[in-house]
Scaffold this motif. Structure first.
Motif, PDB file in Angstrom:
ATOM      1  N   VAL A 182      -8.856   4.476  -4.572  1.00  0.00           N
ATOM      2  CA  VAL A 182      -9.748   3.467  -3.990  1.00  0.00           C
ATOM      3  C   VAL A 182      -8.988   2.160  -3.762  1.00  0.00           C
ATOM      4  N   LYS A 183      -8.128   1.788  -4.700  1.00  0.00           N
ATOM      5  CA  LYS A 183      -7.318   0.580  -4.543  1.00  0.00           C
ATOM      6  C   LYS A 183      -6.377   0.706  -3.347  1.00  0.00           C
ATOM      7  N   ILE A 184      -5.793   1.880  -3.170  1.00  0.00           N
ATOM      8  CA  ILE A 184      -4.875   2.095  -2.044  1.00  0.00           C
ATOM      9  C   ILE A 184      -5.621   1.951  -0.716  1.00  0.00           C
ATOM     10  N   VAL A 185      -6.814   2.515  -0.644  1.00  0.00           N
ATOM     11  CA  VAL A 185      -7.628   2.354   0.563  1.00  0.00           C
ATOM     12  C   VAL A 185      -7.873   0.871   0.829  1.00  0.00           C
ATOM     13  N   ASP A 186      -8.153   0.133  -0.223  1.00  0.00           N
ATOM     14  CA  ASP A 186      -8.388  -1.304  -0.109  1.00  0.00           C
ATOM     15  C   ASP A 186      -7.156  -2.021   0.445  1.00  0.00           C
ATOM     16  N   TYR A 187      -5.966  -1.687  -0.068  1.00  0.00           N
ATOM     17  CA  TYR A 187      -4.740  -2.320   0.427  1.00  0.00           C
ATOM     18  C   TYR A 187      -4.577  -2.105   1.930  1.00  0.00           C
ATOM     19  N   PHE A 188      -4.798  -0.871   2.371  1.00  0.00           N
ATOM     20  CA  PHE A 188      -4.612  -0.574   3.795  1.00  0.00           C
ATOM     21  C   PHE A 188      -5.704  -1.204   4.664  1.00  0.00           C
TER      22      PHE A 188
ATOM     23  N   GLY B 129       0.823  -1.212   0.000  1.00  0.00           N
ATOM     24  CA  GLY B 129       0.000   0.000   0.000  1.00  0.00           C
ATOM     25  C   GLY B 129       0.855   1.259   0.000  1.00  0.00           C
ATOM     26  N   LEU B 130       1.920   1.255   0.792  1.00  0.00           N
ATOM     27  CA  LEU B 130       2.828   2.396   0.820  1.00  0.00           C
ATOM     28  C   LEU B 130       3.520   2.580  -0.533  1.00  0.00           C
ATOM     29  N   TYR B 131       3.972   1.477  -1.113  1.00  0.00           N
ATOM     30  CA  TYR B 131       4.615   1.523  -2.430  1.00  0.00           C
ATOM     31  C   TYR B 131       3.664   2.104  -3.476  1.00  0.00           C
ATOM     32  N   LYS B 132       2.428   1.618  -3.499  1.00  0.00           N
ATOM     33  CA  LYS B 132       1.442   2.123  -4.469  1.00  0.00           C
ATOM     34  C   LYS B 132       1.110   3.590  -4.206  1.00  0.00           C
ATOM     35  N   THR B 133       1.107   3.995  -2.943  1.00  0.00           N
ATOM     36  CA  THR B 133       0.856   5.398  -2.602  1.00  0.00           C
ATOM     37  C   THR B 133       1.970   6.285  -3.137  1.00  0.00           C
ATOM     38  N   VAL B 134       3.217   5.875  -2.939  1.00  0.00           N
ATOM     39  CA  VAL B 134       4.362   6.647  -3.431  1.00  0.00           C
ATOM     40  C   VAL B 134       4.307   6.740  -4.956  1.00  0.00           C
TER      41      VAL B 134
ATOM     42  N   LEU C   7     -15.275  -6.298  -1.441  1.00  0.00           N
ATOM     43  CA  LEU C   7     -16.163  -6.422  -2.601  1.00  0.00           C
ATOM     44  C   LEU C   7     -16.748  -5.073  -3.003  1.00  0.00           C
ATOM     45  N   ALA C   8     -17.104  -4.256  -2.020  1.00  0.00           N
ATOM     46  CA  ALA C   8     -17.642  -2.924  -2.316  1.00  0.00           C
ATOM     47  C   ALA C   8     -16.594  -2.064  -3.016  1.00  0.00           C
TER      48      ALA C   8
ATOM     49  N   GLU D  13     -14.367   0.239  -8.131  1.00  0.00           N
ATOM     50  CA  GLU D  13     -13.362   0.242  -9.194  1.00  0.00           C
ATOM     51  C   GLU D  13     -14.018  -0.004 -10.546  1.00  0.00           C
ATOM     52  N   GLU D  14     -14.937  -0.977 -10.597  1.00  0.00           N
ATOM     53  CA  GLU D  14     -15.627  -1.290 -11.853  1.00  0.00           C
ATOM     54  C   GLU D  14     -16.459  -0.101 -12.324  1.00  0.00           C
TER      55      GLU D  14
END
Length: 150
Positions: A56-62, A30-35, A109-110, A115-116
């Motif tokens: 939204v993906k980053i929120v999901d990772y965390f 998540g940190l890597y994707k944020t950077v 899932l939400a 994302e979709e």
């Protein structure tokens, strides 16, 4: 035999260590994707809805990483010994642990559905995805509600 069974509770340490490693990896990812996202936004390499989808993906990772941490702490507390963490971080029985997993799955899932939506798939495919996610979410929520012991 009694001693062997009593000591077998320490096998839960395998799960605790595995969950901690997975949690650290998820936080790191998540940190890597944020950077990467911050770099892309500041250099102008990324724009529009792709930034929103990436956020939204980053929120999901965390969220997943936090859930893994909660699971590790809960398993340790349930099987090994008490630990000094906030009460919200601990599931006090296996049903609570399963309920938290169900809640996390519904949340993931939400996020995937969002994302979709942002990607802009055609309406029919989006509707089918939404219905499938709603059915799974309803089953998990029902499981959590009806599986409760009073």
């Amino acid at each position: 035999m009694k001693q062997i069974v009593e000591k077998s509770r320490y096998l839960a340490l395998i799960g605790v260590i595995g969950l901690l490693i997975a949690g650290v990896a998820a936080f790191g990812w998540g940190l890597y994707k944020t950077v990467l996202l911050v770099y892309d936004v500041t250099t102008g390499a990324s724009a529009g809805t792709s930034v929103t989808v990436d956020l939204v993906k980053i929120v999901d990772y965390f969220l997943v990483a936090t859930t893994l941490l909660i699971f590790a702490a809960s398993l340790y507390e349930l099987f090994i010994a008490e630990i000094n963490v906030p009460d919200w971080m601990i599931a006090h029985n296996l049903h609570d642990l399963k309920s938290r997993l169900s809640s996390m799955i519904v949340l993931v899932l939400a996020v995937k559905f969002l994302e979709e939506v942002f990607i802009g798939r055609n309406a029919y495919d989006l509707m089918l995805t939404g219905v499938a996610i709603a059915v799974v979410a309803a089953v998990l929520i029902a499981f959590s509600y009806f599986g409760k012991k009073d």
